[in-house]
Design a protein around this motif. Sequence first.
Motif, PDB file in Angstrom:
ATOM      1  N   ARG A   1      -4.505  -6.276   3.054  1.00 21.36           N
ATOM      2  CA  ARG A   1      -3.065  -6.167   2.835  1.00 21.36           C
ATOM      3  C   ARG A   1      -2.622  -4.720   2.562  1.00 21.36           C
ATOM      4  O   ARG A   1      -1.468  -4.370   2.810  1.00 21.36           O
TER       5      ARG A   1
ATOM      6  N   TYR B   1       0.302  -4.233   5.033  1.00 23.66           N
ATOM      7  CA  TYR B   1       1.634  -4.214   4.428  1.00 23.66           C
ATOM      8  C   TYR B   1       1.846  -3.082   3.425  1.00 23.66           C
ATOM      9  O   TYR B   1       2.907  -3.023   2.791  1.00 23.66           O
TER      10      TYR B   1
ATOM     11  N   SER C   1       1.852   4.200  -4.484  1.00 22.10           N
ATOM     12  CA  SER C   1       1.522   3.081  -3.596  1.00 22.10           C
ATOM     13  C   SER C   1       1.134   3.623  -2.220  1.00 22.10           C
ATOM     14  O   SER C   1       1.278   4.808  -1.936  1.00 22.10           O
TER      15      SER C   1
ATOM     16  N   ASP D   1       0.313  -3.021   0.742  1.00 22.26           N
ATOM     17  CA  ASP D   1       0.278  -3.788  -0.508  1.00 22.26           C
ATOM     18  C   ASP D   1      -0.875  -3.267  -1.376  1.00 22.26           C
ATOM     19  O   ASP D   1      -1.877  -3.955  -1.603  1.00 22.26           O
TER      20      ASP D   1
ATOM     21  N   MET E   1       3.926  -4.258  -9.001  1.00 27.83           N
ATOM     22  CA  MET E   1       3.628  -4.866  -7.705  1.00 27.83           C
ATOM     23  C   MET E   1       3.266  -6.348  -7.815  1.00 27.83           C
ATOM     24  O   MET E   1       2.893  -6.977  -6.830  1.00 27.83           O
TER      25      MET E   1
ATOM     26  N   TYR F   1      -5.898  -3.193  -4.049  1.00 28.15           N
ATOM     27  CA  TYR F   1      -5.114  -3.867  -3.026  1.00 28.15           C
ATOM     28  C   TYR F   1      -5.133  -5.370  -3.285  1.00 28.15           C
ATOM     29  O   TYR F   1      -6.068  -5.908  -3.861  1.00 28.15           O
ATOM     30  N   ARG F   2      -4.074  -6.038  -2.868  1.00 32.20           N
ATOM     31  CA  ARG F   2      -4.038  -7.487  -3.003  1.00 32.20           C
ATOM     32  C   ARG F   2      -4.936  -8.107  -1.927  1.00 32.20           C
ATOM     33  O   ARG F   2      -4.967  -7.642  -0.780  1.00 32.20           O
TER      34      ARG F   2
END
Length: 281
Positions: free
Chosen positions: A21, A25, A150, A27, A57, A95-96
């Motif tokens: 992700r 994204y 980010s 993310d 986040m 990161y997710r």
Amino acid sequence: MINLDGKLVEKKNAQISVHNRGFAYGDSVFETIRVINGKIMFWEDHYFRLMASMRIMRMEIPASFSPEFLEQEIKDLIEANDLLNSPARIRFAVYRIQGGYYTPATREIGYVINAEALENAFYILNEEDYEIELFKDHYVTSGLLSTIKSNNRAVNVLGSIYASENSYDNCLLLNEKKSVVEALNGNLFVVKGKTIKTPPLSDGVLNGIIRKQLINILKKTEELEVEEASVSPFELQKADELFITNIAVGIQPVSKYRKKEFTNEVARQLIGKLNTQARLG
């Protein structure tokens, strides 16, 4: 060696999915950290900024993510790369975990830590010519999201390309209100007389570690006054001195902006105090 989700692996074997992700994204959040002879500089500030970024986040912070645990993760990586007795730069990215589209399938996280050697143990003032310009093609949005580190750095990437194409050493970014926010790779300080101004976080400024340290140093320096206030482009050419701060270089003086040339007396004064603070912190 790289730390991938808590395991030390060879760089050639360190792989993440194309569905990660952070890649798909943006993310992801990260910290750039300086380590000197096994000591993490300003670790407490880095740790709390990372935790705050993860909360902003809406990432799930693992119970194991204590300051002591993450500090040891970094030190183990430093040792594995034979950097225990030398200066090093760490990039700690969170990161997710993959899954879902814009809406994540989970809020759980993974992380990767890498390390590389640095040339100098402490900050050395670069007094070579350093010319900057405004980057006006795109703007930083004021607000909380812009204060964290980010993977969403498109403006910084495009600004860096613009600087390279036009032979500038750096550029300053503006927000949607046309206030000067920061440089492509660090925070901005504007010196006029005995007053040093830096843009406030509410303008969309990155919550920089060195920015925080310098503000604290300046508050204890009787002959100088620090002010967190919006900076207009007009003020730049009226300033006596401009300098940029980040964890990698410490303080970078600006020598020229358009037709105005600047001194670096305050930057030279502060670099010693910053190094002293780094030894303590």
